[in-house]
Design an enzyme around this catalytic site. Structure first.
Site, PDB file in Angstrom:
ATOM      1  N   SER A   1       0.842  -1.167   0.041  1.00 62.82           N
ATOM      2  CA  SER A   1       0.011   0.248  -0.220  1.00 62.82           C
ATOM      3  C   SER A   1       0.914   1.374   0.085  1.00 62.82           C
ATOM      4  CB  SER A   1      -0.728  -0.051   1.158  1.00 62.82           C
ATOM      5  OG  SER A   1      -1.485   1.256   1.528  1.00 62.82           O
TER       6      SER A   1
ATOM      7  N   TYR B   1      -2.392  -1.225  10.377  1.00 62.47           N
ATOM      8  CA  TYR B   1      -2.292  -1.600   9.089  1.00 62.47           C
ATOM      9  C   TYR B   1      -0.817  -0.889   8.327  1.00 62.47           C
ATOM     10  CZ  TYR B   1      -3.918  -1.369   4.236  1.00 62.47           C
ATOM     11  OH  TYR B   1      -4.080  -1.422   2.658  1.00 62.47           O
TER      12      TYR B   1
HETATM   13  P1  NAD Z   1     -10.921  -6.833  -0.301  1.00 62.19           P
HETATM   14  O1  NAD Z   1     -11.673  -6.845   1.111  1.00 62.19           O
HETATM   15  O2  NAD Z   1     -11.819  -6.457  -1.480  1.00 62.19           O
HETATM   16  O3  NAD Z   1     -10.413  -8.335  -0.265  1.00 62.19           O
HETATM   17  C1  NAD Z   1      -9.708  -8.807   0.493  1.00 62.19           C
HETATM   18  C2  NAD Z   1      -9.377 -10.251   0.278  1.00 62.19           C
HETATM   19  O4  NAD Z   1      -8.566 -10.817   1.349  1.00 62.19           O
HETATM   20  C3  NAD Z   1     -10.840 -11.096   0.498  1.00 62.19           C
HETATM   21  O5  NAD Z   1     -10.953 -12.075  -0.570  1.00 62.19           O
HETATM   22  C4  NAD Z   1     -10.641 -11.806   1.578  1.00 62.19           C
HETATM   23  O6  NAD Z   1     -11.428 -12.905   1.655  1.00 62.19           O
HETATM   24  C5  NAD Z   1      -9.247 -12.125   2.024  1.00 62.19           C
HETATM   25  N1  NAD Z   1      -8.852 -12.193   3.254  1.00 62.19           N
HETATM   26  C6  NAD Z   1      -8.889 -11.357   4.265  1.00 62.19           C
HETATM   27  N2  NAD Z   1      -8.469 -12.152   5.591  1.00 62.19           N
HETATM   28  C7  NAD Z   1      -8.148 -13.518   4.938  1.00 62.19           C
HETATM   29  C8  NAD Z   1      -7.963 -14.674   5.739  1.00 62.19           C
HETATM   30  N3  NAD Z   1      -7.800 -14.651   7.025  1.00 62.19           N
HETATM   31  N4  NAD Z   1      -7.461 -15.530   4.939  1.00 62.19           N
HETATM   32  C9  NAD Z   1      -7.562 -15.746   3.655  1.00 62.19           C
HETATM   33  N5  NAD Z   1      -8.236 -14.486   2.958  1.00 62.19           N
HETATM   34  C10 NAD Z   1      -8.621 -13.438   3.524  1.00 62.19           C
HETATM   35  O7  NAD Z   1      -9.696  -5.872  -0.217  1.00 62.19           O
HETATM   36  P2  NAD Z   1      -8.940  -5.128  -1.453  1.00 62.19           P
HETATM   37  O8  NAD Z   1      -9.066  -3.644  -1.272  1.00 62.19           O
HETATM   38  O9  NAD Z   1      -9.024  -5.677  -2.696  1.00 62.19           O
HETATM   39  O10 NAD Z   1      -7.411  -5.459  -0.861  1.00 62.19           O
HETATM   40  C11 NAD Z   1      -6.386  -6.328  -1.121  1.00 62.19           C
HETATM   41  C12 NAD Z   1      -5.243  -5.822  -0.800  1.00 62.19           C
HETATM   42  O11 NAD Z   1      -4.815  -4.477  -1.268  1.00 62.19           O
HETATM   43  C13 NAD Z   1      -4.990  -5.590   0.793  1.00 62.19           C
HETATM   44  O12 NAD Z   1      -3.874  -6.065   1.108  1.00 62.19           O
HETATM   45  C14 NAD Z   1      -4.954  -4.140   0.708  1.00 62.19           C
HETATM   46  O13 NAD Z   1      -4.489  -3.867   2.301  1.00 62.19           O
HETATM   47  C15 NAD Z   1      -4.332  -3.803  -0.370  1.00 62.19           C
HETATM   48  N6  NAD Z   1      -4.463  -2.224  -0.574  1.00 62.19           N
HETATM   49  C16 NAD Z   1      -5.842  -2.134  -0.938  1.00 62.19           C
HETATM   50  C17 NAD Z   1      -6.171  -0.564  -1.310  1.00 62.19           C
HETATM   51  C18 NAD Z   1      -7.661  -0.276  -1.716  1.00 62.19           C
HETATM   52  O14 NAD Z   1      -7.826   1.073  -1.641  1.00 62.19           O
HETATM   53  N7  NAD Z   1      -8.411  -0.959  -1.820  1.00 62.19           N
HETATM   54  C19 NAD Z   1      -5.120   0.189  -1.154  1.00 62.19           C
HETATM   55  C20 NAD Z   1      -3.920   0.014  -0.864  1.00 62.19           C
HETATM   56  C21 NAD Z   1      -3.542  -1.547  -0.807  1.00 62.19           C
END
Ligand code: NAD
Length: 258
Positions: A140, A153
């Site tokens: 991130s 986080y």
């Molecule tokens: P999301 O909530 O849409 O997806 C998260 C996924 O992680 C889901 O499939 C969930 O089931 C899985 N997950 C969570 N806990 C778990 C566990 N204990 N075991 C197995 N799977 C698990 O979130 P997203 O926004 O797609 O985020 C994906 C990644 O990108 C994350 O690491 C997040 O920190 C990072 N990220 C997101 C953003 C954003 O703006 N959306 C920005 C920067 C970084």
């Protein structure tokens, strides 16, 4: 015909992980999906059919080291050696430090940071044996910068920035690279939840939260597209990216340029 490559993508039944999986499947990769969504198996099957590639689904909870080991073993048996690991699964919780629940701290450190180590450890012997591997960590902008109320986080993502460098050094003799992609805000279920929470916390409308809180730090005032992250991950997975390693690459609309 060339043997298809195999990617294991954690948290790939939602959001960014699902978007990355689609880009990889379109490029001909076999995919092991993972996530906690109940319809994970259907998602894996439908993407497999859409792009004509072999897929499978593992419901492994990444907080459990033995489930990770089992997921890697099953993926290897079903799809063949894992060429690419994308550590994408992640969770978020926002609260001031003195109100931050200890169980949320442990959850975030467990999923966002420790699981990255455990997944890398599990695929490492296979990658070493085939003298090829690509590990891509979705961290991130918060792997490079801090924001208030995100103690766990920001800590977890900075931790993975460091781990990415260590894996790059240890992987170099075996043609294993490790890099991190550091997105700004991407409009996924994780962020939708934050918009609603922050609107309540700041007594703002959701539109105001997007404009005044979330995209405030980005020079480009648009959400990052999932496809942009997917295509960058695909390049990092390629032979051509063989000398890119240990890097944390922002895709954040200029946020970390400040
Ligand atoms: P999301 O909530 O849409 O997806 C998260 C996924 O992680 C889901 O499939 C969930 O089931 C899985 N997950 C969570 N806990 C778990 C566990 N204990 N075991 C197995 N799977 C698990 O979130 P997203 O926004 O797609 O985020 C994906 C990644 O990108 C994350 O690491 C997040 O920190 C990072 N990220 C997101 C953003 C954003 O703006 N959306 C920005 C920067 C970084």
């Amino acid at each position: 015909m060339e043997t298809p490559k195999t990617a294991l993508i954690t948290g790939s039944t939602s959001g960014i992980g699902l978007g990355i999986a689609e880009v990889f499947a379109q490029a001909g990769y076999q995919i092991c999906f993972n996530g906690l969504e109940k319809n994970g198996a259907e998602i894996a099957e439908s993407i497999g059919q859409q792009f004509g590639v072999k897929t499978m689904f593992s419901p492994a909870n990444l907080l459990q080291p033995e489930s990770i080991q089992e997921m890697v073993q099953k993926a290897t048996e079903t799809l063949g050696p894992i060429d690419v690991l994308v550590n994408n699964a992640g969770v978020q919780y926002v609260a001031p430090v003195d109100e931050f629940p200890v169980e949320k701290w442990n959850l975030i450190i467990g999923v966002n940071m420790s699981a990255v180590f455990l997944c890398a450890k599990a695929v490492w012997p296979g990658m070493k044996a085939q003298n090829f591997g690509r590990i891509i960590n979705i961290t991130s902008a918060h792997g490079l910068r801090a924001s208030e109320f995100k103690s766990a986080y920001v800590t977890s993502k900075h931790g993975v920035t460091g781990l990415t460098k260590v894996l790059a050094l240890e992987g170099a003799p075996f043609n294993i690279t490790c890099n991190a992609i550091c997105p700004g805000y991407v409009r996924t279920p994780l962020v939708e939840g934050q918009i609603a929470d922050q609107a309540k916390a700041h007594n703002m409308t959701e539109e105001e939260v997007v404009e005044k809180v979330m995209l405030k730090k980005q020079a480009i005032k648009n959400f990052v597209k999932v496809e942009t992250i997917g295509k960058l991950a695909l390049f990092l997975a390629s032979e051509d990216a063989g000398t890119i390693t240990g890097d944390s690459i922002p895709v954040d609309g200029g946020w970390t340029s400040q």
